[in-house]
Enzyme design. Sequence first.
Site, PDB file in Angstrom:
ATOM      1  N   LYS A 271       0.846  -1.185   0.000  1.00 12.84           N
ATOM      2  CA  LYS A 271       0.000   0.000   0.000  1.00 12.84           C
ATOM      3  C   LYS A 271       0.884   1.238   0.000  1.00 12.84           C
ATOM      4  O   LYS A 271       1.765   1.376   0.845  1.00 12.84           O
ATOM      5  CB  LYS A 271      -0.926  -0.013   1.221  1.00 12.84           C
ATOM      6  N   GLU A 358     -18.994  -6.145  10.551  1.00 13.42           N
ATOM      7  CA  GLU A 358     -19.972  -5.400  11.342  1.00 13.42           C
ATOM      8  C   GLU A 358     -20.962  -6.311  12.054  1.00 13.42           C
ATOM      9  O   GLU A 358     -21.372  -6.028  13.193  1.00 13.42           O
ATOM     10  CB  GLU A 358     -20.710  -4.403  10.452  1.00 13.42           C
ATOM     11  N   ARG A 386     -25.013  -2.803   7.806  1.00 14.03           N
ATOM     12  CA  ARG A 386     -24.560  -4.160   7.531  1.00 14.03           C
ATOM     13  C   ARG A 386     -24.786  -5.094   8.721  1.00 14.03           C
ATOM     14  O   ARG A 386     -24.725  -6.310   8.570  1.00 14.03           O
ATOM     15  CB  ARG A 386     -23.075  -4.135   7.149  1.00 14.03           C
TER      16      ARG A 386
END
Length: 627
Positions: A271, A358, A386
């Site tokens: 990243k 979640e 969610r």
Amino acid sequence: MSEIPGYSLLGRIQQPSDLRLLRADDLPHLAVEVRRFLIETLGRIGGHFAANLGTVELSLALHRCFDTPHDRLVWDVGHQAYPHKMLTGRRAQLETIRRLGGLHPFCSRDESEYDTFGVGHSSTSISAAAGMAAAVRIKNEQRRVVAIIGDGGMTAGMAFEALNHAGHRKLDLLVIYNDNDMSISENVGALRDRSARLVQRLGLVAPHLARLPQDAEDNEAHLNDPAALFRTLGCRYHGPVDGHDLDALTAAIDRIKDQPGLKLLHVLTVKGKGFEPAEADPIKYHGVTQFDPVTGEFPAAKSGGTPSYTQVFGQWLCEAAERDPRVVAITPAMREGSGLVDFARRFPERYHDVGIAEQHAVTLAAGMACEGLRPVCAIYSTFLQRGYDQLIHDVALQNLPVLFALDRGGLVGADGATHHGAFDLSYLRCIPNMVVMAPSDENECRRMLSTGLTIQQPSAVRYPRGNGLGLPMEADARPLTVGKGRIAREAHGRRQPRVAFLAFGAMVQTALDAAEILDAVVADMRFVKPLDHELILELANENDLIVTLEDNVKLGGAGSGVNEVLVAQHHTVPVLNLGLPDEFVQHGTRTELLGETGLDTQGVLRAVRKRLRGKDLDKRSSLVGRT
């Protein structure tokens, strides 16, 4: 001839078919140009940054090896899809991304035929791609389907549900497992730890080595057979492969892309790749404002700024944890975004980052509450959607004292329709046992959070993105009386007909601004559930028009609750409900979007003045004047 000075190869790429005409030895130079274009462009405009630098070679390889858009690429989340947008005809519009009327911040089917599935929340790619692969089989088509999911996205149960089903049905589907050891912050979980051990065992260079697991006694059987987990799910495992080596990457994809059944290619990436500051601090550079494309430095922060609601919450939570050892914090991979950095450092045993999960976060909180803890589930409004089933069945049905700290309530701005907290007041107020609060300023936010910790039932405090009003912070965050609002402004009797604003949360300030011009009374309702019936009826009796104001959809929202109270009492006072429209609001700044939806001060004044011209109000005002 290049259409972009300084970009001899990138200027020739208008569509992926142009990419496929290049020589293989041109691709590394093209990757350099794509990465430089990203750095220069996002340095000027900001946006999602580090994740996109990490997928440059992967994007090139995928569009090189597959016949897109005939072959389907399904990107997960979209943080990593800017290079994909650049290669599919949208490079010239990248300057407009996340701006009003500009490119979508994530993939969108409305924007391009190359965006095969709309994304914004994580971990949906394998399910969507499995659906496409099933359709290809049913329709007897010749088409490849690819899902690209990060290791952060793979922490969600939905990803494994999809792998389990796709493996069972032997769907022809390739999953690219883009493993950079990062979500928005560092990735967590047992799968992550085992990937790190595998990277170490194979002697590969990858970010995982910076955070190797400390448990030397860990079972190492999986290191000798890294494919075991995926093979159990009916999936052929390949890799790992260096995601920045274009020759190795394209060779691996070409070797397996036409194999039948479910395949997973494990790709190791970095990243922030190619920009040293972002590689060194990918969390800081995940999403950026303007920055210097050479040094990576950001403009100096303005002094004297007010704290954000996120910061206010984080400070309050640390104070609450100091006072009460039962207080624990749970986040689904949003440590920085939810303001939990200090809490995680100071109370590591009481901090739980569950990854992008979640549903698990909500039920984990329920289990903790069963054992006498006071869990605070810090979660964005849009992400709590969610875990809705768990909120109803595992928390509310059992009336467990879980406090939900809902950041990003209302319009959030540039992340657009997938991230606006536009529905929470509607989806929360219909659930039995829930207490729902919306603060009008940072002190109210602290008091409401304290209220949630004192009551023996589930509660939610819903606050906006951005900074507070800059009010002096009260040392003690005294709990509120549940279900009681307050008058924030009295009318002075200068205007007829008489107007009362019943405002919720961040819209109280807008109501106060409009009320100064209209000489209206303003009630800060504080509680969306339970509503202050007494205050509603008192204002209905004393005024000619009730105006409800919320930055939530009007359908089923706080205004609808006020309507229900009045109807139950057979009250005939006219009511004007102002809120978000019955449509998905797109991206732009919060200020722009409030104007677009008529929820800025001028929009509210226009709506009220138009309603005041109604004949029923004229008649009601004259009758009141004769009594």
